[in-house]
Design a protein around this motif. Structure first.
Motif, PDB file in Angstrom:
ATOM      1  N   ASN A  76       0.801  -1.221   0.000  1.00 36.40           N
ATOM      2  CA  ASN A  76       0.000   0.000   0.000  1.00 36.40           C
ATOM      3  C   ASN A  76       0.838   1.278   0.000  1.00 36.40           C
ATOM      4  O   ASN A  76       0.292   2.366   0.134  1.00 36.40           O
ATOM      5  CB  ASN A  76      -0.947   0.007   1.203  1.00 36.40           C
ATOM      6  N   THR A  77       2.151   1.168  -0.110  1.00 36.02           N
ATOM      7  CA  THR A  77       3.002   2.355  -0.131  1.00 36.02           C
ATOM      8  C   THR A  77       2.791   3.116  -1.429  1.00 36.02           C
ATOM      9  O   THR A  77       2.797   2.540  -2.507  1.00 36.02           O
ATOM     10  CB  THR A  77       4.485   1.970   0.004  1.00 36.02           C
ATOM     11  N   GLN A  78       2.597   4.416  -1.312  1.00 34.48           N
ATOM     12  CA  GLN A  78       2.465   5.299  -2.476  1.00 34.48           C
ATOM     13  C   GLN A  78       3.700   6.196  -2.528  1.00 34.48           C
ATOM     14  O   GLN A  78       4.222   6.597  -1.496  1.00 34.48           O
ATOM     15  CB  GLN A  78       1.209   6.172  -2.351  1.00 34.48           C
ATOM     16  N   TYR A  79       4.129   6.524  -3.741  1.00 37.79           N
ATOM     17  CA  TYR A  79       5.279   7.401  -3.922  1.00 37.79           C
ATOM     18  C   TYR A  79       4.845   8.674  -4.630  1.00 37.79           C
ATOM     19  O   TYR A  79       3.965   8.648  -5.495  1.00 37.79           O
ATOM     20  CB  TYR A  79       6.384   6.688  -4.709  1.00 37.79           C
ATOM     21  N   TYR A  80       5.495   9.777  -4.252  1.00 42.79           N
ATOM     22  CA  TYR A  80       5.132  11.091  -4.773  1.00 42.79           C
ATOM     23  C   TYR A  80       6.386  11.836  -5.222  1.00 42.79           C
ATOM     24  O   TYR A  80       7.485  11.565  -4.741  1.00 42.79           O
ATOM     25  CB  TYR A  80       4.423  11.911  -3.686  1.00 42.79           C
ATOM     26  N   LEU A  81       6.189  12.792  -6.114  1.00 40.75           N
ATOM     27  CA  LEU A  81       7.279  13.602  -6.635  1.00 40.75           C
ATOM     28  C   LEU A  81       6.900  15.070  -6.538  1.00 40.75           C
ATOM     29  O   LEU A  81       5.743  15.429  -6.766  1.00 40.75           O
ATOM     30  CB  LEU A  81       7.550  13.232  -8.094  1.00 40.75           C
ATOM     31  N   ARG A  82       7.878  15.900  -6.214  1.00 47.00           N
ATOM     32  CA  ARG A  82       7.742  17.345  -6.318  1.00 47.00           C
ATOM     33  C   ARG A  82       9.106  17.884  -6.709  1.00 47.00           C
ATOM     34  O   ARG A  82      10.122  17.232  -6.502  1.00 47.00           O
ATOM     35  CB  ARG A  82       7.217  17.996  -5.045  1.00 47.00           C
ATOM     36  N   TYR A  83       9.121  19.044  -7.326  1.00 47.64           N
ATOM     37  CA  TYR A  83      10.403  19.625  -7.726  1.00 47.64           C
ATOM     38  C   TYR A  83      10.371  21.130  -7.581  1.00 47.64           C
ATOM     39  O   TYR A  83       9.307  21.736  -7.503  1.00 47.64           O
ATOM     40  CB  TYR A  83      10.749  19.209  -9.168  1.00 47.64           C
ATOM     41  N   PHE A  84      11.577  21.699  -7.537  1.00 46.86           N
ATOM     42  CA  PHE A  84      11.711  23.142  -7.474  1.00 46.86           C
ATOM     43  C   PHE A  84      12.932  23.549  -8.282  1.00 46.86           C
ATOM     44  O   PHE A  84      14.028  23.043  -8.066  1.00 46.86           O
ATOM     45  CB  PHE A  84      11.865  23.624  -6.030  1.00 46.86           C
ATOM     46  N   GLN A  85      12.729  24.456  -9.226  1.00 49.62           N
ATOM     47  CA  GLN A  85      13.826  24.955 -10.050  1.00 49.62           C
ATOM     48  C   GLN A  85      14.306  26.278  -9.480  1.00 49.62           C
ATOM     49  O   GLN A  85      13.529  27.209  -9.309  1.00 49.62           O
ATOM     50  CB  GLN A  85      13.376  25.140 -11.496  1.00 49.62           C
ATOM     51  N   PHE A  86      15.599  26.354  -9.162  1.00 45.35           N
ATOM     52  CA  PHE A  86      16.112  27.579  -8.560  1.00 45.35           C
ATOM     53  C   PHE A  86      17.094  28.326  -9.446  1.00 45.35           C
ATOM     54  O   PHE A  86      17.458  29.454  -9.127  1.00 45.35           O
ATOM     55  CB  PHE A  86      16.719  27.314  -7.173  1.00 45.35           C
ATOM     56  N   ASP A  87      17.546  27.769 -10.558  1.00 49.29           N
ATOM     57  CA  ASP A  87      18.385  28.480 -11.526  1.00 49.29           C
ATOM     58  C   ASP A  87      17.883  28.173 -12.926  1.00 49.29           C
ATOM     59  O   ASP A  87      17.611  27.007 -13.250  1.00 49.29           O
ATOM     60  CB  ASP A  87      19.860  28.042 -11.435  1.00 49.29           C
ATOM     61  N   GLY A  88      17.783  29.205 -13.764  1.00 44.32           N
ATOM     62  CA  GLY A  88      17.334  29.017 -15.138  1.00 44.32           C
ATOM     63  C   GLY A  88      15.846  28.727 -15.212  1.00 44.32           C
ATOM     64  O   GLY A  88      15.102  28.895 -14.244  1.00 44.32           O
ATOM     65  N   GLN A  89      15.419  28.290 -16.396  1.00 48.50           N
ATOM     66  CA  GLN A  89      14.007  27.959 -16.596  1.00 48.50           C
ATOM     67  C   GLN A  89      13.913  26.700 -17.452  1.00 48.50           C
ATOM     68  O   GLN A  89      14.721  26.486 -18.357  1.00 48.50           O
ATOM     69  CB  GLN A  89      13.282  29.094 -17.299  1.00 48.50           C
ATOM     70  N   GLY A  90      12.898  25.906 -17.146  1.00 45.09           N
ATOM     71  CA  GLY A  90      12.680  24.698 -17.911  1.00 45.09           C
ATOM     72  C   GLY A  90      11.359  24.060 -17.538  1.00 45.09           C
ATOM     73  O   GLY A  90      10.631  24.543 -16.675  1.00 45.09           O
ATOM     74  N   ILE A  91      11.081  22.967 -18.216  1.00 46.37           N
ATOM     75  CA  ILE A  91       9.833  22.230 -18.005  1.00 46.37           C
ATOM     76  C   ILE A  91      10.194  20.793 -17.630  1.00 46.37           C
ATOM     77  O   ILE A  91      10.973  20.146 -18.329  1.00 46.37           O
ATOM     78  CB  ILE A  91       8.972  22.232 -19.288  1.00 46.37           C
ATOM     79  N   LEU A  92       9.619  20.309 -16.532  1.00 48.93           N
ATOM     80  CA  LEU A  92       9.810  18.926 -16.114  1.00 48.93           C
ATOM     81  C   LEU A  92       8.472  18.215 -16.232  1.00 48.93           C
ATOM     82  O   LEU A  92       7.445  18.727 -15.776  1.00 48.93           O
ATOM     83  CB  LEU A  92      10.323  18.863 -14.667  1.00 48.93           C
ATOM     84  N   GLN A  93       8.484  17.033 -16.852  1.00 48.08           N
ATOM     85  CA  GLN A  93       7.234  16.288 -16.988  1.00 48.08           C
ATOM     86  C   GLN A  93       7.489  14.794 -16.952  1.00 48.08           C
ATOM     87  O   GLN A  93       8.600  14.318 -17.181  1.00 48.08           O
ATOM     88  CB  GLN A  93       6.497  16.679 -18.260  1.00 48.08           C
ATOM     89  N   TYR A  94       6.443  14.060 -16.625  1.00 48.65           N
ATOM     90  CA  TYR A  94       6.438  12.604 -16.565  1.00 48.65           C
ATOM     91  C   TYR A  94       5.934  12.111 -17.917  1.00 48.65           C
ATOM     92  O   TYR A  94       4.781  12.367 -18.276  1.00 48.65           O
ATOM     93  CB  TYR A  94       5.514  12.165 -15.431  1.00 48.65           C
ATOM     94  N   TYR A  95       6.802  11.426 -18.662  1.00 50.98           N
ATOM     95  CA  TYR A  95       6.484  10.961 -20.012  1.00 50.98           C
ATOM     96  C   TYR A  95       5.839  12.097 -20.809  1.00 50.98           C
ATOM     97  O   TYR A  95       6.397  13.174 -20.894  1.00 50.98           O
ATOM     98  CB  TYR A  95       5.624   9.698 -19.973  1.00 50.98           C
ATOM     99  N   ASP A  96       4.642  11.882 -21.362  1.00 56.70           N
ATOM    100  CA  ASP A  96       3.992  12.942 -22.148  1.00 56.70           C
ATOM    101  C   ASP A  96       2.839  13.596 -21.381  1.00 56.70           C
ATOM    102  O   ASP A  96       1.959  14.202 -21.963  1.00 56.70           O
ATOM    103  CB  ASP A  96       3.515  12.396 -23.502  1.00 56.70           C
ATOM    104  N   GLU A  97       2.888  13.478 -20.048  1.00 58.34           N
ATOM    105  CA  GLU A  97       1.878  14.111 -19.197  1.00 58.34           C
ATOM    106  C   GLU A  97       2.079  15.631 -19.210  1.00 58.34           C
ATOM    107  O   GLU A  97       3.134  16.120 -19.604  1.00 58.34           O
ATOM    108  CB  GLU A  97       2.015  13.592 -17.763  1.00 58.34           C
ATOM    109  N   PRO A  98       1.099  16.395 -18.736  1.00 54.91           N
ATOM    110  CA  PRO A  98       1.290  17.852 -18.625  1.00 54.91           C
ATOM    111  C   PRO A  98       2.479  18.165 -17.719  1.00 54.91           C
ATOM    112  O   PRO A  98       2.781  17.407 -16.793  1.00 54.91           O
ATOM    113  CB  PRO A  98      -0.016  18.338 -17.994  1.00 54.91           C
ATOM    114  N   PRO A  99       3.178  19.271 -17.963  1.00 57.84           N
ATOM    115  CA  PRO A  99       4.353  19.632 -17.143  1.00 57.84           C
ATOM    116  C   PRO A  99       4.005  19.782 -15.664  1.00 57.84           C
ATOM    117  O   PRO A  99       2.911  20.196 -15.299  1.00 57.84           O
ATOM    118  CB  PRO A  99       4.797  20.972 -17.727  1.00 57.84           C
TER     119      PRO A  99
END
Length: 149
Positions: A76-99
């Motif tokens: 029943n363990t669930q895993y989660y992701l979060r991110y924070f960009q502190f230099d530059g700019q970019g887009i992070l996404q999981y496969y072709d999901e929304p950014p």
């Protein structure tokens, strides 16, 4: 003599049964809540990340392959992701999901997955990715890309 012994032994049978029942009840009562079986469901984990390029150009996409390695298995363990960009700019996404949006929490459907980071700036870029589980365990990974524009 044997008849007297058999009669004596037969007369003690109810006493033996009573003694067995009394022993069983004392044994059951002596088990307290402190002796209950504990089921472990909180297992630490590691995150393996395949190597990524050091350099990136504006508009380039880099694949980041990750695998969550459990030290135990609780289904029943669930895993989660979060991110924070502190230099530059970019887009992070999981496969072709929304950014992903910075600092928002996203559930990961698999323990082996790929993230795609697309540069949207001509400067060096840095961001952190946190993987956490439903029990509060958390791992942090840092990614840095040098701009080649």
């Amino acid at each position: 003599m044997i008849a007297i012994f058999n009669k004596f032994r037969t007369g003690l049978m109810p006493l033996y049964i009573l003694l067995a029942m009394l022993t069983a009840s004392v044994t059951l009562v002596s088990c307290s809540k402190d002796d209950e079986l504990e089921i472990q469901n909180d297992f630490p984990f590691e995150v393996n990340v395949m190597p990524v390029p050091k350099d990136i150009t504006n508009g380039q996409t880099v694949e980041i392959r990750m695998t969550i390695k459990r030290t135990g298995n609780y289904s029943n363990t669930q895993y989660y992701l979060r991110y924070f960009q502190f230099d530059g700019q970019g887009i992070l996404q999981y496969y072709d999901e929304p950014p992903y949006l910075p600092n928002d929490l996203y559930q990961l459907p698999k323990e082996q997955f790929r993230l795609y980071y697309t540069s949207t700036s001509a400067v060096s870029q840095s961001f952190d990715v946190w993987i956490s589980d439903s029990f509060g365990n958390e791992k942090q990974m840092n990614f840095q890309f040098n701009s080649t524009d």
